[in-house]
Design a protein around this motif. Sequence first.
Motif: not given
Lengths: 643, 104
Positions: B24-27
């Motif tokens: 969720f945080f990196t894509r």
Amino acid sequence: MNSDIYILLILLLPLLSFLFIGLSGRKLSTGMAVSVGCLTLITTLIFSIAVAFDYFFVKGSVGGVYAPQIVARFEWLRFSPGMSIDLGLIVDPISVMMLLVITCISTMVNIFSIGYMKGEERLKSYYAYLSLFTFSMLGLVLSINIFQMYIFWELVGISSFLLIGFFFNKPSAIAAAKKAFIVTRFADFGFLIGILILGTGAKTFDFLTLIDRLTHPGVALDSLTGSGFLGMSCLTWALILVFMGGAGKSAMFPLHIWLPDAMEGPTPVSALIHAATMVVAGVFLVARLFPIYSISAPEVLQGIAYIGSFTALFSALIACAQTDIKKVLAYSTISQIGFMMFALGVAGWGEGHDEGFTASMFHLFTHAFFKALLFLCAGSVIHAVHSNEMKDMGGLRKSMPITHITFLLACLAIAGIPPFSGFFSKEAILSAAAHGNPPVFYVGLFTSALTSFYMFRLYFSIFWSKPVDAHAHNHEKGQWAMNIPLILLAIGAVLAGLIPFGKYVSATGKAIELPIHVMFSVLPVCLGLGGILVAAFMYKKQNEIPQKVTKLLGNFYEAAYKKFFIDEIYLFLTHKVIFNLIGRPAAWFDRNVVDGMIQRTGSTSVNTSNAIKNLQSGKLQGYTMYFLGGVIVLVVLILIKFL
Amino acid sequence: MEQVPLAHMLILSTILFFIGIYGFFTRRNMITMLMSTELILNSVNINFVAFNRYLYPHQLEGIFFTLFIIAVAASEVSLAVAIIINIYRKFKTIDIEETDTMKY
């Protein structure tokens, strides 16, 4: 003959004409507006003559007394069962006399304006304002109630403001209109307080009841005379404050400064408002309350006598030094109103003492004719010469014969030369003063000599002075609208004095005699003739004498020319003293403390939101990061708590 | 019958949960982020089922919850995809970094 309907119509017709001309807008042609304005006034003039005839001759006096009659009355505002403000119309000798004066002068001025204001773009508004003025002035004199009078008093003030500032693209006219409004408003503030004191003390605003309660011993009189403030009783204060309102409108020293500036308005307006009708409203007010003044507060009346005589002398001195012909006439108006005021001031109550009251009203009546005539003549001259300055005039007697003759008649009338109207009224005033208050009498005598000097200085400067230009064309040809009012008013100025005035108008309503004592009249008439001769000697031909006299008088002439620096004193008081000591600190307090608190609150919240608004970045993952951080912190807290 | 211990289940669901968070945080792609949230939901589902089975085998609340979550997740996906399609029409991209106009 039902004169009640006539009186209602007299009041309503000018109002309807004002509404009609004022509201009809562009569709109405200028000629139509002018004829509506003039015809309305001619009708009201006819009606007022009918009313006067009916009042004085048909109904007549009952037992030798002309009693006041309430023509119409209805309740307007009720405060408590015993106290309410009524609206209505009263008819008594002085209001009938004022009706005649107002409608007569208004009609003449309306007709004169057809010629004088020809080609003026805003002629329709001009006629609308004139109608409004006539309506409010008629309402003022017909009021049954001091509060109703105050309403019309203010209406008169606003129409005067509108007419002074009629040429509103001229900065000096705007300034003059503002000055007139502010000065009279300031005085009206005193008037209002006076009304409220009288009203709360006497528990009524109605003139007749008020006079009745405040001249006979009783609860009302006791409550007002019993309590005091700064060493004077409440009644004295109230009457002084009411007189202050009258002094503002009637341009008594030191509230006279607005009247000379008011000459910025069109000349016919000066004739109507600032010479013949509105400025005598103050005299009328004192006359209306005369029983209270003379019975319950004679000391105030005495003060009025001194203020009136001082104003008369003071402005006569200024008038001698002015070069603008309208300014000369303005100061002469102030001086003549001073005469009326001190005539009221020297009068007392009762048989043999109230000659001054009748004399004052008589002078008001005759003055209206000759002063309106003088102003209209001045208007004629200005119309022909296109200048207000004496030095641009001279030798006009061939090119303006009608103006010349009528102006001469008016000058003779104001100088008090028999048998012109001014002679009779001025004699009556002087003889009343001689009986009532000798110092005032001597001031009045000297002032009347000055009057004839400055009026004939004006006359010779306009019509003689320079040699007649043989080729000058007649300026008056085809100016019937301007010539007819001059001739009619001249007839009034010559003959008005022959009316047996004392028979009709007096303080008590009983007829009194205004005898002409031949021996007594010799001195004032000689002084008047002397003034004329001096003026003729100095101004009939251009010569060096005026300059020499000016040099001889030196600083005194300079001071009179500068109007004794009253305007400068006012400017100093307002700008330097009031603005700096009260205005600026108050403005500082307002800006920094009152406004400051609001500003500080606002700016604090603006700064805070600026600081934190970046948290809302629009980046979804950023928000989730905060959320996750919060969850982790919560978890840690829970772990610490429970483990 | 030898059972799989509860701890294993929990380790699995934790790993799944953090893979979801990480995704969720990196894509940057919204669809991928949506898939990551599905992972998070599924890890929760595993937790529910496991606890139900090991702690209260005679009750079915945990399983009911799981069914609810699956239903909610399905409807949520349909909504989210509709939103993403609209975003695409407006921005011509579904990159989360570039669709940041909803701010102060």
